[in-house]
Design a protein around this motif. Sequence first.
Motif, PDB file in Angstrom:
ATOM      1  N   VAL A 117      24.448  15.222  11.925  1.00  0.00           N
ATOM      2  CA  VAL A 117      24.296  15.688  10.547  1.00  0.00           C
ATOM      3  C   VAL A 117      25.612  15.632   9.783  1.00  0.00           C
ATOM      4  O   VAL A 117      25.680  16.099   8.641  1.00  0.00           O
ATOM      5  CB  VAL A 117      23.733  17.121  10.512  1.00  0.00           C
ATOM      6  CG1 VAL A 117      22.399  17.196  11.233  1.00  0.00           C
ATOM      7  CG2 VAL A 117      24.708  18.114  11.125  1.00  0.00           C
ATOM      8  N   PHE A 120      27.646  12.416   6.086  1.00  0.00           N
ATOM      9  CA  PHE A 120      26.435  12.065   5.340  1.00  0.00           C
ATOM     10  C   PHE A 120      26.688  10.941   4.333  1.00  0.00           C
ATOM     11  O   PHE A 120      25.803  10.143   4.042  1.00  0.00           O
ATOM     12  CB  PHE A 120      25.904  13.312   4.629  1.00  0.00           C
ATOM     13  CG  PHE A 120      24.695  13.068   3.784  1.00  0.00           C
ATOM     14  CD1 PHE A 120      23.512  12.663   4.351  1.00  0.00           C
ATOM     15  CD2 PHE A 120      24.743  13.237   2.415  1.00  0.00           C
ATOM     16  CE1 PHE A 120      22.390  12.433   3.572  1.00  0.00           C
ATOM     17  CE2 PHE A 120      23.631  13.007   1.627  1.00  0.00           C
ATOM     18  CZ  PHE A 120      22.446  12.602   2.211  1.00  0.00           C
ATOM     19  N   GLU A 121      27.891  10.844   3.815  1.00  0.00           N
ATOM     20  CA  GLU A 121      28.173   9.833   2.803  1.00  0.00           C
ATOM     21  C   GLU A 121      28.409   8.453   3.402  1.00  0.00           C
ATOM     22  O   GLU A 121      28.429   7.461   2.672  1.00  0.00           O
ATOM     23  CB  GLU A 121      29.400  10.247   1.987  1.00  0.00           C
ATOM     24  CG  GLU A 121      29.187  11.519   1.164  1.00  0.00           C
ATOM     25  CD  GLU A 121      30.403  11.861   0.336  1.00  0.00           C
ATOM     26  OE1 GLU A 121      31.420  11.141   0.477  1.00  0.00           O
ATOM     27  OE2 GLU A 121      30.349  12.823  -0.446  1.00  0.00           O
ATOM     28  N   MET A 125      20.752   8.917   6.510  1.00  0.00           N
ATOM     29  CA  MET A 125      20.370  10.320   6.498  1.00  0.00           C
ATOM     30  C   MET A 125      19.815  10.712   7.867  1.00  0.00           C
ATOM     31  O   MET A 125      19.041   9.958   8.469  1.00  0.00           O
ATOM     32  CB  MET A 125      19.323  10.573   5.417  1.00  0.00           C
ATOM     33  CG  MET A 125      18.982  12.045   5.230  1.00  0.00           C
ATOM     34  SD  MET A 125      17.817  12.330   3.888  1.00  0.00           S
ATOM     35  CE  MET A 125      16.352  11.584   4.590  1.00  0.00           C
ATOM     36  N   LEU A 131      18.066  17.328  12.174  1.00  0.00           N
ATOM     37  CA  LEU A 131      18.374  18.477  11.312  1.00  0.00           C
ATOM     38  C   LEU A 131      17.833  19.775  11.914  1.00  0.00           C
ATOM     39  O   LEU A 131      18.510  20.816  11.876  1.00  0.00           O
ATOM     40  CB  LEU A 131      17.773  18.257   9.927  1.00  0.00           C
ATOM     41  CG  LEU A 131      18.410  17.158   9.071  1.00  0.00           C
ATOM     42  CD1 LEU A 131      17.561  16.886   7.840  1.00  0.00           C
ATOM     43  CD2 LEU A 131      19.825  17.545   8.664  1.00  0.00           C
ATOM     44  N   LYS A 175      31.850  16.206   5.859  1.00  0.00           N
ATOM     45  CA  LYS A 175      30.720  15.727   5.058  1.00  0.00           C
ATOM     46  C   LYS A 175      29.372  16.043   5.709  1.00  0.00           C
ATOM     47  O   LYS A 175      28.597  15.142   6.076  1.00  0.00           O
ATOM     48  CB  LYS A 175      30.837  14.222   4.810  1.00  0.00           C
ATOM     49  CG  LYS A 175      32.118  13.804   4.116  1.00  0.00           C
ATOM     50  CD  LYS A 175      32.247  14.447   2.756  1.00  0.00           C
ATOM     51  CE  LYS A 175      33.532  14.047   2.053  1.00  0.00           C
ATOM     52  NZ  LYS A 175      33.705  14.720   0.740  1.00  0.00           N
ATOM     53  N   SER A 177      25.457  17.037   5.987  1.00  0.00           N
ATOM     54  CA  SER A 177      24.312  16.678   5.154  1.00  0.00           C
ATOM     55  C   SER A 177      23.885  17.865   4.303  1.00  0.00           C
ATOM     56  O   SER A 177      23.883  19.013   4.751  1.00  0.00           O
ATOM     57  CB  SER A 177      23.149  16.218   6.039  1.00  0.00           C
ATOM     58  OG  SER A 177      21.983  16.028   5.279  1.00  0.00           O
ATOM     59  N   LYS A 178      23.526  17.581   3.052  1.00  0.00           N
ATOM     60  CA  LYS A 178      23.052  18.651   2.172  1.00  0.00           C
ATOM     61  C   LYS A 178      21.683  19.168   2.600  1.00  0.00           C
ATOM     62  O   LYS A 178      21.252  20.225   2.146  1.00  0.00           O
ATOM     63  CB  LYS A 178      22.990  18.161   0.734  1.00  0.00           C
ATOM     64  CG  LYS A 178      21.948  17.080   0.488  1.00  0.00           C
ATOM     65  CD  LYS A 178      21.905  16.704  -0.982  1.00  0.00           C
ATOM     66  CE  LYS A 178      20.820  15.666  -1.252  1.00  0.00           C
ATOM     67  NZ  LYS A 178      20.744  15.317  -2.694  1.00  0.00           N
TER      68      LYS A 178
END
Length: 332
Positions: A117, A120-121, A125, A131, A175, A177-178
Amino acid sequence: MTSMTPIKVRGKRGAVSAQKWHAGKKRPVNRDASPAPKPNSSVIPQASVQLSEASSRKRKRRHPELSEFEQLPVEILQDIFVHCANIDLPLVSSALMSKLSSRHMYMRLTKCAVQPVLGFEYKEMPSAAQLAAATRLFGCRFMTWDFFRAWLDEDVPFTRPRKTDDYWNAWTSLKPSKFFLPPAKLLHGHWTTEKVNLLSIFLPEPPTPSPPLSSVFLELAHAGAAQAIAERAHVALRLLLEMGVHPTTEMLRLAVIDHGCDRRLVEMLFDSVYPEEIVAVNIDPLDPALWAWAEKAYERGCAQDGELVLDALKSLAWRLGRPVNLSLQSRQ
């Protein structure tokens, strides 16, 4: 006739011995029986000794036969545990629990479960299973703020001394993941400093908005917001509002009426209602309980608190296009 000499009998007045309640109920005395041992006597009957030995034999723990998987070497079991990242594996048996529960194993498992996770950039995904595994990991008992800092020290070394903001910056530099959502244990009180710090890592960097919580987690977050108001945990309430918890009339009543109208909490609840989210407003600007409290605040000499609540309610009512009774305007 010779008169009888009266004899005083203990018990019921005017009754003969046959009418007494204990008549015929006396226990016969067995003169052949041996006297019972005294409580402090060191003599223990042989029957009780045999009974205690038999019960102790029954209470002996029986070790179940281990399966072939459980008989594998510890190093192989630990590698399997890390690569499969299945947190339920130690719960299968006590043998696996003893071999897979250690701080070193928790460190390895955290790195393996969190790695998908991160970044992310720069990559695709993560999947829903990845997740969920990372969220489940942060819901474990061993995942505390101190453990998380120790794991960051190993994975992202940086210069000492280290503050809370430094750890947050080190985490965001990875970074995450949102869509990496917090576990259930971080969405409700008791709100300690360590729990608030651990919850803050799930807040994405601005201006990236937080993804919506699921219905179950959102219900827990609403209950956690009410607890934050009761405990006056300002940072916890701010984090929950930024994660998508919408303030309600009940929350506003709780902050204003039940817990002394903390200005920071009240302003936080009103400021989280944005003009573009008029559809999601769950605060009634014409709530009679809030208006009645504001009127009594003037009578008690707390004009500042009354003005704070009234101005916020009137502003919200104007934005919603609802008429407001300005009966209290003369007091301002």
